[in-house]
Design an enzyme around this catalytic site. Structure first.
Site, short mmCIF file in Angstrom:
data_model
loop_
_atom_site.label_atom_id
_atom_site.label_comp_id
_atom_site.label_asym_id
_atom_site.label_seq_id
_atom_site.Cartn_x
_atom_site.Cartn_y
_atom_site.Cartn_z
N LYS A 91 0.85 -1.20 0.00
CA LYS A 91 0.00 0.00 0.00
C LYS A 91 0.88 1.24 0.00
O LYS A 91 1.88 1.29 0.74
CB LYS A 91 -0.85 -0.06 1.27
CG LYS A 91 -1.88 1.04 1.44
CD LYS A 91 -2.67 0.81 2.73
CE LYS A 91 -3.79 1.78 2.96
NZ LYS A 91 -4.58 1.50 4.17
N SER A 166 -9.50 1.13 3.41
CA SER A 166 -8.74 1.96 2.50
C SER A 166 -7.68 1.18 1.71
O SER A 166 -7.18 1.69 0.71
CB SER A 166 -8.04 3.09 3.28
OG SER A 166 -7.15 2.56 4.24
N SER A 190 -9.29 -1.21 7.64
CA SER A 190 -8.85 -1.06 6.25
C SER A 190 -8.12 -2.24 5.63
O SER A 190 -7.88 -2.24 4.43
CB SER A 190 -7.97 0.18 6.13
OG SER A 190 -8.78 1.31 6.08
N1 GLN Z 1 -12.75 3.41 7.10
C1 GLN Z 1 -12.09 3.78 8.31
C2 GLN Z 1 -11.75 5.25 8.29
O1 GLN Z 1 -12.05 5.87 7.35
C3 GLN Z 1 -10.90 2.92 8.56
C4 GLN Z 1 -9.70 3.35 7.84
C5 GLN Z 1 -8.47 2.52 8.11
O2 GLN Z 1 -8.50 1.47 8.74
N2 GLN Z 1 -7.34 3.07 7.67
O3 GLN Z 1 -11.21 5.78 9.19
#
Ligand code: GLN
Length: 496
Positions: A91, A166, A190
């Protein structure tokens, strides 16, 4: 180029892009395929398929081929480091020396870190071939990759749907056969959510299990790097590689790393699995519910004991998470001020320069910074942030009590399967609700994974979440592996 096509043909003869990571590793070790051929085949596949999936922001073809050639030399010498010659993806929120790592943000556009994140150096030391940097929502803030400043990734099972986020780029790449494994980050789900949407395995390790050195920060008390793979064993190999103590991260836990592959014994007889009633709520898609219930029956048939439990503070987890995560994000992102980090967009004075520079953040990141700054401000701190911290303690107590009763907690990973691109992008609250089942374990000191457990009537994958107590990654891997041994969900591949 003709060389590349030739080797790609060799690859299809002897193996396939959907071979498991451990399967490819065995083929590399016994010489039935070279790392160069496997890497060339993956790069060709990326060239063909990724213009549709858009999972990679940067493809590092040249570097990957050099790593593959070096791996072939080492393989020829009989070396057996855990990922020697295996193509993987990371990532773009992880710093990779000399490779553009932008965290999905215009404010880091073109940023080439001068050093490797701890996890990236561990992958390299294990002999992995890194084929590229994958797409993410800006700074990891989102659940679909639609909040990336550069591109929206697509779900290989249905390209009209999001792969989740994400770490959606990593999930789409692994599911689409563009990498044999990948790394994501999991601050609130994420790694697990995109794994669930794309029909692969994704594991969020216990906070402190994996060093955050060189991980571009979102929310420091929640961030953790996690592995993704098409099988549980593949995920275990990746976890093994990136775990360990690192003195450069003060939250890193100084404890030995168990043999995670060996934890995949296939035997779960007598293990107690807790089912929290609070996760089987209104709003849970009936098809997801049915698949998860079938998986519970399957695990019982394998000899696990199923126990009803309660995690009473679950309903506060999402608001707690969005207070704590935004508060920490507002502090972490203060560094991009045009002076210390990132680019500078000059203005007539300091205020204008700061404003112009910080205008490079996307709308969702701005939302979070404003919310986070508000909940930390004088007069509101106690009412919002302070209260969220107190509630977090109650949630941790819930989990501690539950783990006195059971070895593992089982829930759906997400209330629904993958949603359509565009469906929630303009409605942050709907987007936040996607994380309702994943955020609790980030707030507690647990670990968790998502493993595929079915498909809905539209053919989209359904994920099952297994939560373990602090540093009990072995237990969740053991349960997920036994489940995969008894089922076939992980052997099906998307139509790409
Ligand atoms: N969807 C969650 C957020 O927007 C989790 C994001 C993540 O785990 N980086 O914060």
């Amino acid at each position: 180029m003709s060389k590349m096509t030739e080797s790609a043909d060799d690859m299809t003869k002897s193996t396939s892009p959907f071979l498991s990571l451990t399967g490819l590793r065995a083929a590399l070790r016994d010489g039935s395929i070279s790392s160069t051929a496997a890497t060339e085949a993956i790069l060709t596949r990326i060239e063909t398929i990724d213009p549709t999936l858009r999972s990679f922001v940067t493809v590092t073809a040249e570097e990957a081929l050099a790593q593959a050639r070096a791996a072939d030399q080492r393989l020829a010498n009989g070396e057996k480091t855990p990922l020697l010659g295996v193509p993987v993806a990371i990532k773009e929120i992880l710093c990779s020396e000399g490779i553009v790592s932008q965290a999905g943000s215009k404010i880091l556009e073109g940023f080439k870190p001068p050093y490797d994140a701890y996890v990236v150096s561990k992958l390299k030391a294990a002999g992995a071939v890194i084929v590229g940097m994958t797409n993410t929502d800006e700074f990891g803030m989102g659940s679909s990759t639609e909040y990336s400043a550069f591109q929206t990734s697509r779900n290989p099972w249905n390209i009209e749907c999001t792969p989740g986020g994400s770490s959606g780029g990593s999930a789409a790449a692994v599911a689409g056969g563009l990498a044999y494994g990948a790394l994501g980050t999991d601050t609130g789900g994420s790694v697990r959510l995109p794994a669930s949407f794309c029909g692969i395995v994704g594991l969020r390790p216990t906070y402190g299990r994996v060093s955050r050195w060189g991980v571009i920060a979102y929310a420091s008390s929640l961030d953790q790097v996690g592995p993704m793979g098409r099988t549980v064993e593949d995920t275990a190999v990746m976890l093994q590689t990136i775990s360990g103590y690192d003195e450069r991260d003060s939250t890193s836990i100084e404890t030995a790393v168990p043999d995670y592959e060996a934890a995949c014994t296939g035997d779960i007889r007598g293990l107690k699995i807790g089912i929290p009633q609070e996760y089987f709520i209104e709003g849970l898609d009936p098809e997801v519910k049915a698949a998860v219930e079938a998986a519970i029956e399957q695990l019982a048939a394998l000899g696990a004991e199923i126990v009803d439990i309660s995690l009473p503070h679950t309903k506060y987890a999402l608001p707690m998470y969005y207070l704590i995560a935004t508060a920490e994000a507002s502090a972490n992102l203060a560094r991009y001020d045009g002076v210390r980090f990132g680019p500078r967009v000059p203005g007539k004075d300091v205020i204008e320069t700061t404003m112009r520079t910080r205008a490079l953040f996307g709308p969702e990141v701005k939302n979070r910074i404003m919310l986070g700054t508000f909940v930390l401000s004088a007069g509101y701190y106690d009412a919002y942030y302070g209260r969220a911290l107190k509630a977090r303690t109650l949630l941790i107590n819930d989990f501690n009590r539950a783990f006195e009763q059971v070895d593992v907690i089982l829930t759906p990973t997400s209330p629904t399967t993958a949603f359509k691109i565009g469906e929630k992008a303009d409605d942050p609250l709907q987007m936040y609700l996607t994380d309702i089942f994943t955020v609790s374990l980030n707030l507690s000191a647990s670990c968790g994974l998502s493993v595929p457990c079915g498909r809905d009537s539209a053919g989209l994958p359904i994920g099952l979440q297994l939560i373990g107590a602090t540093l009990q990654e072995e237990t969740i891997l053991r349960v997920a592996h036994a489940y995969q041994q008894a089922t076939e969900w992980h052997t099906a591949h998307p139509p790409v």
